[in-house]
Each structure stands twice: as C-alpha cells, then as structure tokens.
Motif scaffolding. Sequence first.
Motif, mmCIF file in Angstrom:
data_model
loop_
_atom_site.group_PDB
_atom_site.id
_atom_site.type_symbol
_atom_site.label_atom_id
_atom_site.label_comp_id
_atom_site.label_asym_id
_atom_site.label_seq_id
_atom_site.Cartn_x
_atom_site.Cartn_y
_atom_site.Cartn_z
ATOM 1 N N PRO A 41 0.757 -1.200 0.136
ATOM 2 C CA PRO A 41 -0.101 0.128 -0.128
ATOM 3 C C PRO A 41 1.012 1.318 0.045
ATOM 4 O O PRO A 41 1.702 1.541 0.882
ATOM 5 C CB PRO A 41 -0.613 -0.044 1.421
ATOM 6 N N GLU A 42 0.692 2.085 -1.096
ATOM 7 C CA GLU A 42 1.347 3.437 -1.134
ATOM 8 C C GLU A 42 2.786 3.132 -0.810
ATOM 9 O O GLU A 42 3.608 3.826 -0.008
ATOM 10 C CB GLU A 42 0.753 4.598 -0.110
ATOM 11 N N PRO A 43 3.496 2.677 -1.668
ATOM 12 C CA PRO A 43 5.076 2.346 -1.786
ATOM 13 C C PRO A 43 5.553 3.606 -1.807
ATOM 14 O O PRO A 43 6.912 4.066 -1.333
ATOM 15 C CB PRO A 43 5.372 1.273 -2.815
ATOM 16 N N ASN A 44 5.073 4.582 -2.229
ATOM 17 C CA ASN A 44 5.604 6.334 -2.369
ATOM 18 C C ASN A 44 5.587 6.810 -1.302
ATOM 19 O O ASN A 44 5.923 8.116 -1.440
ATOM 20 C CB ASN A 44 4.892 6.785 -3.794
ATOM 21 N N ALA A 45 4.701 6.495 -0.214
ATOM 22 C CA ALA A 45 4.822 7.359 1.151
ATOM 23 C C ALA A 45 6.053 7.320 1.774
ATOM 24 O O ALA A 45 6.917 6.320 1.897
ATOM 25 C CB ALA A 45 3.850 6.358 1.800
ATOM 26 N N MET A 46 6.410 8.557 2.287
ATOM 27 C CA MET A 46 7.769 8.840 2.865
ATOM 28 C C MET A 46 7.547 9.690 3.953
ATOM 29 O O MET A 46 6.614 10.654 4.117
ATOM 30 C CB MET A 46 8.656 9.103 1.948
ATOM 31 N N SER A 47 8.397 9.521 5.173
ATOM 32 C CA SER A 47 8.387 10.442 6.103
ATOM 33 C C SER A 47 9.193 11.600 5.569
ATOM 34 O O SER A 47 10.450 11.306 5.188
ATOM 35 C CB SER A 47 8.617 9.852 7.404
ATOM 36 N N VAL A 48 9.159 12.852 5.866
ATOM 37 C CA VAL A 48 9.608 14.069 5.772
ATOM 38 C C VAL A 48 10.447 14.585 7.052
ATOM 39 O O VAL A 48 9.239 15.147 7.639
ATOM 40 C CB VAL A 48 9.285 14.978 4.903
ATOM 41 N N ALA A 49 11.315 14.752 7.331
ATOM 42 C CA ALA A 49 11.522 15.500 8.946
ATOM 43 C C ALA A 49 12.345 16.642 8.366
ATOM 44 O O ALA A 49 13.315 16.711 7.694
ATOM 45 C CB ALA A 49 12.745 14.335 9.639
ATOM 46 N N THR A 50 11.978 17.748 9.106
ATOM 47 C CA THR A 50 12.542 19.018 9.100
ATOM 48 C C THR A 50 12.988 19.667 10.480
ATOM 49 O O THR A 50 12.709 18.879 11.535
ATOM 50 C CB THR A 50 11.655 19.926 8.419
ATOM 51 N N VAL A 51 13.616 20.825 10.550
ATOM 52 C CA VAL A 51 14.163 21.023 11.906
ATOM 53 C C VAL A 51 13.886 22.707 11.954
ATOM 54 O O VAL A 51 14.029 23.323 10.813
ATOM 55 C CB VAL A 51 15.627 21.193 12.219
ATOM 56 N N GLY A 52 12.963 22.840 13.057
ATOM 57 C CA GLY A 52 12.614 24.527 13.026
ATOM 58 C C GLY A 52 13.730 25.442 13.387
ATOM 59 O O GLY A 52 14.772 24.959 13.959
ATOM 60 N N PRO A 53 13.492 26.540 13.352
ATOM 61 C CA PRO A 53 14.348 27.583 13.963
ATOM 62 C C PRO A 53 15.168 27.447 15.538
ATOM 63 O O PRO A 53 15.983 27.636 15.822
ATOM 64 C CB PRO A 53 13.858 28.846 13.852
ATOM 65 N N ASP A 54 13.865 26.859 16.177
ATOM 66 C CA ASP A 54 14.252 26.468 17.821
ATOM 67 C C ASP A 54 15.074 25.336 18.051
ATOM 68 O O ASP A 54 15.446 24.908 18.914
ATOM 69 C CB ASP A 54 12.990 26.536 18.438
ATOM 70 N N GLY A 55 15.200 24.461 16.785
ATOM 71 C CA GLY A 55 15.915 23.147 16.815
ATOM 72 C C GLY A 55 15.035 21.882 17.210
ATOM 73 O O GLY A 55 15.650 20.798 17.285
ATOM 74 N N ARG A 56 13.701 22.442 17.056
ATOM 75 C CA ARG A 56 12.710 21.178 17.178
ATOM 76 C C ARG A 56 12.543 20.599 15.879
ATOM 77 O O ARG A 56 12.151 20.861 15.195
ATOM 78 C CB ARG A 56 11.683 21.659 17.891
ATOM 79 N N ILE A 61 4.223 12.372 6.990
ATOM 80 C CA ILE A 61 4.073 11.491 5.708
ATOM 81 C C ILE A 61 3.713 12.349 4.568
ATOM 82 O O ILE A 61 2.746 12.934 4.702
ATOM 83 C CB ILE A 61 3.394 10.353 5.853
ATOM 84 N N VAL A 62 4.429 12.061 3.451
ATOM 85 C CA VAL A 62 4.016 12.665 2.105
ATOM 86 C C VAL A 62 4.327 11.579 1.170
ATOM 87 O O VAL A 62 4.891 10.845 1.203
ATOM 88 C CB VAL A 62 5.047 14.069 1.675
ATOM 89 N N LEU A 63 3.900 12.092 -0.336
ATOM 90 C CA LEU A 63 3.998 10.939 -1.259
ATOM 91 C C LEU A 63 5.042 11.856 -2.182
ATOM 92 O O LEU A 63 4.882 12.562 -2.757
ATOM 93 C CB LEU A 63 2.696 10.752 -1.967
ATOM 94 N N ILE A 64 6.072 10.915 -2.533
ATOM 95 C CA ILE A 64 7.035 11.152 -3.402
ATOM 96 C C ILE A 64 6.532 11.311 -4.883
ATOM 97 O O ILE A 64 5.561 10.327 -5.176
ATOM 98 C CB ILE A 64 8.199 10.204 -3.360
#
Length: 211
Positions: A41-56, A61-64
């Motif tokens: 199911p949805e092999p194109n689903a991936m987690s995207v991790a970002t970092v905010g200005p405060d370091g958090r 999950i988005v779709l490539i």
Amino acid sequence: MSIADLRKDYSRASLSELEVAADPVDQFAIWFDEATKAQIPEPNAMSVATVGPDGRPSSRIVLIKQFDQHGFTWFTNYDSRKGKEAEACPYVALLFHWVELERQVRIEGKIERVTKEESDAYFSSRPLASQLGAIASRQSQVVADRSTLEQQYETTKQQHGDHPVRPAHWGGYRVIPDRIEFWQGRPSRMHDRVLYIRTDSGEWQRQRLQP
C-alpha cells in the motif's frame, strides 16, 4: 501481551555492499520497483523530517512524485510548517519503510524548490478537486472548525471554476541527497545496512554499517 513483548524476526532477504548498485539512486529504483510489484500500500509514502529555527524536529508522511539523479521530489504548500522549516534550515531527512519487504531507505540531503515550470506541470496534472484543495487550504494554520474549512473550499470552487491556476504558495521541493542508507531486516536483529556517502567530487562511496 505488553508492548515490550511485540517483536518479529526478519528473514525475507539479505543485502550485501558488494552486490548493490554503484549508484544509490539506481539501487533505490530497484527496491522501489520491487515494492510496487509487491503491491505494498502506497509504496511512494515517505516520512519527511525538518528542523525548526528553535532546533525542534518534526516529521510527517508525504507522497514522493518523482526521483532521478537530480533528487527526490514532492509537492506541498510552501507556507506550511514543513515549508517554513525547510526554508529556514534547508537540510531534511526522508524515510521509506516497506514493512512487507522488511526494508527501510533513509535519505539525507539539502532541499531546494523545483522550477515554476515543474510545479505548474504537476499542478495541472492533479485532479480538479485536489487543485482546488491546494488553493483553499491555508495549510498548518489554525481553523475554527470543519465547516469553516469546507466553506473555504466552496468559495475557492466558485472563484476559480474548472481551470484553477497554481498559487504561488504551492509547489515542489527536491531533496539533493548526500547520504542514502539501505536497511534490510535480518534474523536475530543482525540487520544488513549499506550506506552511500557522496564525496566532494560527487562520487558515491559505499560502507557497511553494524546493526
């Protein structure tokens, strides 16, 4: 049964640093094709991790939508939390987890916006309802209730009709990788991990990591 007792021994396949493709994007293409053929199911689903200005850090999950030698691409609202964090700290991490194949792919690199032409082309290929939704939603902003959100959509539908134009706040991002790790589950938690690192010259070096 307690959560601590939940476990599974992996035994579907193995992964050798001597047998993988020389280029990690080629290796990703092989695994992505296998995940698709396995009807995951949805092999194109991936987690995207970002970092905010405060370091958090934050992830979602988005779709490539595309991958090639230039990078890994998806589309979103630039004014969303992930968009703002990507603009503030242009390094992100992606994660694919294909449970049925007992595999993970971890991708790290620098993020950039795709061209306006690329964003326009993909936006025009989306279903009309998705186009209107991208215009109507002020992604990541607080909304009073569901009815308010639905009213925004109806207003957008009336204003834009059947031929909406891509809004400036919506478009694509591309992650240019400098680290890609392939993880294959193995018995007794002795997993196979092969890491590719891009050198300053642009070439890829392979390493085996301990599990």
